[in-house]
Design a protein around this motif. Structure first.
Motif, PDB file in Angstrom:
ATOM      1  N   VAL A 127       0.840  -1.200   0.000  1.00 30.96           N
ATOM      2  CA  VAL A 127       0.000   0.000   0.000  1.00 30.96           C
ATOM      3  C   VAL A 127       0.879   1.255   0.000  1.00 30.96           C
ATOM      4  N   ALA A 128       1.959   1.206   0.759  1.00 27.21           N
ATOM      5  CA  ALA A 128       2.851   2.376   0.799  1.00 27.21           C
ATOM      6  C   ALA A 128       3.393   2.676  -0.600  1.00 27.21           C
ATOM      7  N   GLU A 129       3.719   1.619  -1.340  1.00 28.37           N
ATOM      8  CA  GLU A 129       4.244   1.849  -2.694  1.00 28.37           C
ATOM      9  C   GLU A 129       3.153   2.342  -3.636  1.00 28.37           C
ATOM     10  N   ASP A 130       1.915   1.843  -3.443  1.00 29.14           N
ATOM     11  CA  ASP A 130       0.796   2.411  -4.214  1.00 29.14           C
ATOM     12  C   ASP A 130       0.695   3.903  -3.939  1.00 29.14           C
ATOM     13  N   ALA A 131       0.832   4.246  -2.677  1.00 28.51           N
ATOM     14  CA  ALA A 131       0.592   5.636  -2.275  1.00 28.51           C
ATOM     15  C   ALA A 131       1.624   6.589  -2.867  1.00 28.51           C
ATOM     16  N   ILE A 132       2.888   6.164  -2.912  1.00 30.32           N
ATOM     17  CA  ILE A 132       3.865   7.132  -3.450  1.00 30.32           C
ATOM     18  C   ILE A 132       3.622   7.390  -4.936  1.00 30.32           C
ATOM     19  N   GLU A 133       2.946   6.455  -5.590  1.00 25.63           N
ATOM     20  CA  GLU A 133       2.593   6.728  -6.992  1.00 25.63           C
ATOM     21  C   GLU A 133       1.464   7.742  -7.110  1.00 25.63           C
ATOM     22  N   LEU A 134       0.809   8.000  -6.008  1.00 30.56           N
ATOM     23  CA  LEU A 134      -0.277   8.984  -6.024  1.00 30.56           C
ATOM     24  C   LEU A 134       0.181  10.357  -5.529  1.00 30.56           C
ATOM     25  N   ILE A 135       1.482  10.490  -5.324  1.00 25.35           N
ATOM     26  CA  ILE A 135       2.013  11.808  -4.951  1.00 25.35           C
ATOM     27  C   ILE A 135       2.476  12.490  -6.232  1.00 25.35           C
ATOM     28  N   PHE A 136       2.000  13.710  -6.431  1.00 22.35           N
ATOM     29  CA  PHE A 136       2.315  14.398  -7.681  1.00 22.35           C
ATOM     30  C   PHE A 136       3.262  15.556  -7.400  1.00 22.35           C
ATOM     31  N   VAL A 137       4.408  15.491  -8.034  1.00 24.48           N
ATOM     32  CA  VAL A 137       5.444  16.510  -7.808  1.00 24.48           C
ATOM     33  C   VAL A 137       5.676  17.261  -9.105  1.00 24.48           C
ATOM     34  N   ASP A 138       5.663  18.588  -9.028  1.00 26.74           N
ATOM     35  CA  ASP A 138       6.066  19.402 -10.178  1.00 26.74           C
ATOM     36  C   ASP A 138       7.516  19.777 -10.023  1.00 26.74           C
ATOM     37  N   TYR A 139       8.314  19.344 -10.976  1.00 30.11           N
ATOM     38  CA  TYR A 139       9.740  19.678 -10.934  1.00 30.11           C
ATOM     39  C   TYR A 139      10.046  20.697 -12.018  1.00 30.11           C
ATOM     40  N   GLU A 140      10.931  21.595 -11.683  1.00 31.35           N
ATOM     41  CA  GLU A 140      11.460  22.492 -12.712  1.00 31.35           C
ATOM     42  C   GLU A 140      12.920  22.076 -12.890  1.00 31.35           C
ATOM     43  N   PRO A 141      13.215  21.301 -13.947  1.00 33.83           N
ATOM     44  CA  PRO A 141      14.576  20.768 -14.090  1.00 33.83           C
ATOM     45  C   PRO A 141      15.628  21.874 -14.182  1.00 33.83           C
ATOM     46  N   LEU A 142      16.744  21.655 -13.521  1.00 35.19           N
ATOM     47  CA  LEU A 142      17.880  22.581 -13.569  1.00 35.19           C
ATOM     48  C   LEU A 142      19.048  21.858 -14.227  1.00 35.19           C
ATOM     49  N   GLU A 143      20.005  22.627 -14.675  1.00 38.57           N
ATOM     50  CA  GLU A 143      21.169  22.010 -15.305  1.00 38.57           C
ATOM     51  C   GLU A 143      21.971  21.247 -14.240  1.00 38.57           C
ATOM     52  N   ALA A 144      22.359  20.019 -14.585  1.00 37.57           N
ATOM     53  CA  ALA A 144      23.104  19.199 -13.628  1.00 37.57           C
ATOM     54  C   ALA A 144      24.554  19.107 -14.067  1.00 37.57           C
ATOM     55  N   VAL A 145      25.428  18.816 -13.104  1.00 37.49           N
ATOM     56  CA  VAL A 145      26.828  18.599 -13.449  1.00 37.49           C
ATOM     57  C   VAL A 145      27.246  17.211 -12.968  1.00 37.49           C
ATOM     58  N   ALA A 146      27.854  16.464 -13.901  1.00 37.23           N
ATOM     59  CA  ALA A 146      28.214  15.085 -13.584  1.00 37.23           C
ATOM     60  C   ALA A 146      29.713  14.866 -13.627  1.00 37.23           C
ATOM     61  N   ASP A 147      30.440  15.904 -14.009  1.00 36.09           N
ATOM     62  CA  ASP A 147      31.881  15.746 -14.179  1.00 36.09           C
ATOM     63  C   ASP A 147      32.598  16.712 -13.234  1.00 36.09           C
ATOM     64  N   PRO A 148      33.518  16.214 -12.424  1.00 44.50           N
ATOM     65  CA  PRO A 148      34.129  17.093 -11.414  1.00 44.50           C
ATOM     66  C   PRO A 148      34.973  18.209 -12.022  1.00 44.50           C
ATOM     67  N   PHE A 149      35.555  17.951 -13.210  1.00 40.96           N
ATOM     68  CA  PHE A 149      36.365  19.010 -13.824  1.00 40.96           C
ATOM     69  C   PHE A 149      35.469  20.145 -14.308  1.00 40.96           C
ATOM     70  N   GLU A 150      34.305  19.762 -14.897  1.00 46.32           N
ATOM     71  CA  GLU A 150      33.337  20.801 -15.258  1.00 46.32           C
ATOM     72  C   GLU A 150      32.825  21.507 -14.012  1.00 46.32           C
ATOM     73  N   ALA A 151      32.622  20.720 -12.973  1.00 47.79           N
ATOM     74  CA  ALA A 151      32.065  21.304 -11.749  1.00 47.79           C
ATOM     75  C   ALA A 151      33.000  22.354 -11.153  1.00 47.79           C
ATOM     76  N   MET A 152      34.305  22.229 -11.436  1.00 50.47           N
ATOM     77  CA  MET A 152      35.264  23.203 -10.896  1.00 50.47           C
ATOM     78  C   MET A 152      35.296  24.492 -11.712  1.00 50.47           C
ATOM     79  N   ASN A 153      34.712  24.470 -12.934  1.00 50.74           N
ATOM     80  CA  ASN A 153      34.682  25.690 -13.754  1.00 50.74           C
ATOM     81  C   ASN A 153      33.766  26.730 -13.122  1.00 50.74           C
ATOM     82  N   SER A 154      34.112  27.979 -13.351  1.00 54.28           N
ATOM     83  CA  SER A 154      33.344  29.046 -12.688  1.00 54.28           C
ATOM     84  C   SER A 154      31.922  29.151 -13.249  1.00 54.28           C
TER      85      SER A 154
END
Ligand code: FES
Ligand code: FES
Lengths: 803, 161
Positions: A127-154
């Motif tokens: 039931v708990a897993e059913d319930a989390i499927e009934l939670i509706f989240v609006d996300y506003e995607p932001l740019e992500a960084v996956a590389d530490p060298f890029e992450a060090m850039n200003s």
């Protein structure tokens, strides 16, 4: 009361130890084998609810709204938790480095895929897993960084906005005349290396049951928890409670290897229980959650490193630059894995100067955490590849090149440039033994033949140190505080002579309860089956850290023997008074107290205990009548770190040399391990069978590290390894027979001369296999510098070489 | 949401007749409905083999079966191996050879080995590896498990002879 703890087996009160030092069967096995040991998911409490957690699908997004109405309305749902509750009720987690911790759930922005955004407590997990499927989240995607060298850039997106940068730490440590030895060097060998993310993956994931008491604001937390007292401190800090209001009851668990994780899930279930008016809430992490958002990931490293070798072939300097991708936050403590190499920075060698240029960088990946070995395994992989290259440059055999750089046995205790002191060792002997075992000369001869046939057969020889008995001071450079890690045990003898030992940690596989039973059996002349080992919760236990940092075998031995010594002293006073002699005349041997010079004057341990507990009329007035004592052991002589991070930290230095023969398939890039031989020296072996078990398992994990295991992410920081179909653990087909031989150089500093040995072979195995692979690739003129050496990577290299 | 469905099967020699949630896995049914918690789950997606049980004598992933599919079948779990304080030869062999550390994976291995050795008390190394290769153990590195199987085979072979 000051006690002297035996440093050798001979000092035990037994004419011949019958159990310590022998590979006896484990007292924990019968219960495990019959399915009776209560793992956390086997526990059911009255009124218990089940938790499921909704996780962020984005590596970086702003949460614009969460709608939980439908979930709340689902029959069976009792409580729904969101960031709003979390902000109201809890603080961000502690972290290393300090200030990089986050709340257990995203409160406005999600920073990695799998970060919790909401959670439900319901009458069943379904039931708990059913319930989390009934939670509706609006996300506003932001740019992500996956590389530490890029992450060090200003211009990189910021993982933690208020930090103003993704660089968690950027420091250079200089130990000795590094520039000098590099400019004086005959050869400088320099290379870049990449060690991909991998990690613990115990077969049991994390699980817990939390109960929040609304009456006195206290928490009872049961779980598969590796370090109960640390976990209690963590929860106390999350909720602003005094630590004695958090009672952690750890359950036997299905392995841990440092990577059990579980802090976020525990905090969430605590708050769900609070919302559900104190009903117990259970959360059992599933494997996909573990792989993507658990304590699963460690060591995401980019290295550039060099050694300076003088004209005689002696390595004088080591220069290591490390960019360690810690992931989104510092609250899983991945940073301490970057600090731990200080405990054995220069390995088994006499290298006199070293530099560590360390950058810890945040990206939008899962926060990294600890894993068996805690950081040195990649460091030694790097060092050993450089050693091989230097040997080749000089035309020397890799085993002999290592030998001449070894710390000699007459140089101990030996202080390394990064400050730690090695206790003892006999590295040349360890090397001799493994060369013998593997028939090294023959192996090389066979390799020559195989090469003539065009086969890519390689032999790797690698050597490393396993720092043992960890200390917090080893991690000072990333902000951990304190010196000393106390471990306590209470030993008690009942009126019938039964011995019970109370400890502060749960079973997780290393056989510590068997060890405890062996120790008290030889001390008091009983048998292990008659000893009861009882685990206490954190509100009842003496100070205890539990397993971790190759420490518990040594420290629990100190605690148990210390408590036994204290009981012995009390009993001697009782016996002396009953026998009307001086305490100095009374001796304990093989379970009996005798009086020197008075043959036949004897009392058994049960007789003395019975007298103490049931014949107060016979006791002298000033005697403590309890055959019970607690001893808290901590390593002596540890020091405060200086400004360059140097300290006496890990108490022991175990040593190993591994010799591996592999064959790389030209057509597929597959690596077959044809022989695996090792010699190791971890001091006195208190239970050789369980020590060997640790070695075998650690070799297997090292094989996984070298060849199979990798957490891959795409450029948007989406995890690509989300099941056991993608994250490959070694099976019986990948782990060959492990041929082993032991050298025993007892530690002069520890109880019974034992050294830390639990993390073991993983310090050496990946290095040895990578050396062997590169040896196999030599005829093609290519070398691999990337771990794991997957078939795809090797195949590409082979193709490049052949085209 | 799903409906309750009747199921009747044998579990460790006893008849079980009850209603189950149609979507409940067999592993969850055994563990949480019948209280047979000796069967563990490691991945719940069919890879690790830790949830192995015997269904009509054959090694089966209990996480990949629904409880309703047990209808009419004979199920054996780790709880069926020992008899009071008398351990099964496979259990004894695991203990003697240190074939377990944390013990979380062990039931799955023992059930698969039971399937192997009940049909063949003299398996070759390859036959043993074929069976062990279907499961992961994170603690032992398999060397001692392999020895435990050989030890158990010898025990069961001589008991049967
Ligand atoms: S739990 Fe069933 S295969 Fe892993
Ligand atoms: S004994 Fe721990 S996973 Fe196998």
């Amino acid at each position: 009361m000051a006690v002297r703890i035996p440093n050798t087996l001979n000092e035990l009160p037994a004419s011949q130890p019958r159990f310590v030092g022998r590979g006896i069967r484990r007292v924990e096995d019968a219960s495990l084998l019959t399915g009776r040991t209560p793992f956390i998911d086997d526990v059911v409490l009255p009124q218990m609810l089940h938790c499921a957690i909704l996780k962020s699908p984005f590596a970086h997004a702003r949460i614009s709204s969460i709608d939980t109405k439908e979930a709340e309305a689902l029959p069976g749902v009792v409580a729904v938790l969101t960031g709003e509750d979390v902000l109201r009720w809890s603080y961000p987690a502690q972290s290393a480095p300090e200030g990089w911790g986050s709340h257990c759930m995203a409160t406005d922005v999600t920073r990695f895929v799998g970060e919790p955004v909401a959670a439900v407590a319901a009458t069943s997990r379904y039931v708990a897993e059913d319930a989390i499927e009934l939670i509706f989240v609006d996300y506003e995607p932001l740019e992500a960084v996956a590389d530490p060298f890029e992450a060090m850039n200003s211009d990189s997106p910021l993982v933690m906005e208020d930090q103003g940068s993704n660089v968690m730490m950027d420091r250079v440590f200089n130990w000795g005349e590094v520039d000098q030895v590099f400019s004086d060097a005959e050869h400088v060998v320099r290379e870049k290396f990449r060690w991909h993310r991998m990690g613990a993956n115990p077969t049991e994931t994390f699980g817990c049951i939390a109960e929040w008491s609304p009456l006195d604001l206290s928490i009872t937390l049961r779980g598969s928890i590796q370090s109960p007292s640390m976990f209690a401190l963590g929860r106390a800090s999350t909720f602003g409670l005094p630590p004695n209001k958090v009672n952690v009851i750890s359950h036997p668990h299905g392995g841990s290897f440092g990577g059990k994780g579980g802090s976020r899930g525990s905090d969430i279930t605590c708050m769900l229980s609070r919302k559900a008016d104190g009903r117990p809430v259970k959360w059992i992490e599933d494997r996909i959650e573990y792989l993507t958002s658990g304590g699963s990931q460690a060591w995401d490293r980019h290295y550039e490193a060099a050694i300076a070798v003088d004209a005689d072939g002696i390595v004088q300097g080591l220069d290591v630059q490390l960019v360690d991708d810690i992931g989104a936050t510092g609250d899983m403590y991945g940073a301490i894995c970057a600090a731990k190499p200080l405990a054995a920075f220069t390995g088994p060698y006499t290298i006199q100067a070293a530099r560590y240029d360390l950058k810890l960088v945040a990206t939008n990946k899962l926060p990294s955490g600890p894993y068996r070995g805690m950081g040195p395994p990649p460091h030694f992989f790097v060092l050993e590849q450089l050693m091989d290259r230097a040997a080749r440059l000089r035309g020397e055999d890799p085993s002999e090149f290592r030998r001449k750089n070894f710390i000699r046995s007459d140089q101990f205790p030996y202080t390394i440039p990064s400050g730690n002191e090695y206790d003892s060792g006999n590295y040349g002997e360890v090397l001799d033994r493994v060369l013998e075992l593997s028939d090294y000369t023959e192996m090389r001869a066979n390799q020559v033949k195989a090469r003539e046939e065009g086969r890519l057969v390689g032999v790797g020889v690698a050597s490393a140190i396993e720092p043992g008995v960890f200390d917090w001071n080893a991690y000072a450079i990333v902000g951990m505080q304190g010196t000393g890690v106390p471990e306590g045990a209470t030993v008690g003898i009942d009126v019938m002579g039964g011995v019970t030992v109370r400890v502060g940690f749960a079973l997780e596989g290393q056989g510590q309860y068997t060890l405890v039973s062996q120790l008290v059996s030889d001390f008091f002349g009983v048998v292990p089956e008659a000893v009861q080992v009882v685990q206490l919760d954190t509100q009842s236990a003496p100070p205890s850290f539990g397993p971790g940092g190759s420490r518990l075998g040594v420290s629990i031995t100190g605690a148990v023997l210390g408590a036994c010594e204290k009981i012995k002293e009390k009993m001697i006073r009782v016996v002396a008074s009953l026998m009307q002699c001086e305490p100095e005349q009374v001796r304990l041997l093989d379970g009996k107290f005798g009086v020197e010079g008075v043959p036949g004057a004897e009392m058994t341990v049960p007789e003395v205990a019975g007298t103490m507990l049931a014949r107060s009329d016979l006791l002298p007035p000033d005697v403590d009548p309890a055959p019970v004592a607690t001893h808290v052991w901590t390593a002596a002589g540890r020091t405060e770190p200086d400004e360059e991070g140097r300290a006496k930290s890990y108490l022991t230095a175990a040593h190993a040399v591994h010799v591996v023969q592999v064959e790389v398939d030209r057509a597929t890039g597959m690596v077959e391990i044809q022989r695996y031989c090792l010699a190791d020296d971890c001091g006195t072996r208190l239970n050789p069978a369980t020590v060997e078990g640790q070695t075998d398992g650690s070799v297997a994990q090292g094989i996984g590290a070298a060849l199979l295991e990798e957490y891959a992410y795409d450029e948007d920081a989406q995890p690509l390894t989300t099941s056991f179909m993608d994250y490959l653990l070694p099976t019986v087909f990948e782990v060959p027979e492990i041929e082993k031989v032991a050298v025993v150089t007892p530690s002069p500093f520890t109880p019974l001369g034992a050294k830390g040995c639990g993390e073991g072979a993983i310090h050496t195995t990946p290095a040895a296999i990578m050396c062997a692979i590169n040896d196999a690739l030599l005829p093609l003129g290519v070398q691999t510098t990337e771990v794991p050496a997957s078939p795809r990577r090797l195949w590409k290299l082979i193709q490049e070489a052949q085209s | 949401m799903s409906a309750l469905v009747p199921v009747k099967c044998h579990v460790n020699g006893r008849v079980v007749e009850t209603m189950v949630d149609a979507r409940m896995t067999l592993a969850d049914f055994l563990r949480h409905e019948l209280g047979l918690t000796g069967t563990h789950v490691g991945c719940e997606h069919g890879v690790c083999g830790i949830c192995n049980i015997l269904v009509d004598g054959q090694t089966t992933r209990s996480c990949l079966m629904l409880a309703v599919q047990a209808e009419g079948h004979e199920i054996r779990t780790v709880e069926s191996l020992s008899d009071g304080d008398k351990l099964h030869p496979i259990q004894e062999a695991f203990m003697e050879e240190h074939g377990l550390q944390c013990g979380f994976c062990t039931a799955g291995f023992m059930m698969a080995i039971c399937d192997l050795l009940e049909n063949n008390t003299n398996p070759s190394e390859d036959e043993i590896k074929d069976v062990l290769g279907g499961q992961v153990c994170r603690c032992t590195g398999y060397n001692t498990i392999l020895r435990a199987v050989k030890n158990a085979a010898a025990k069961m072979g001589s008991a049967g002879a």
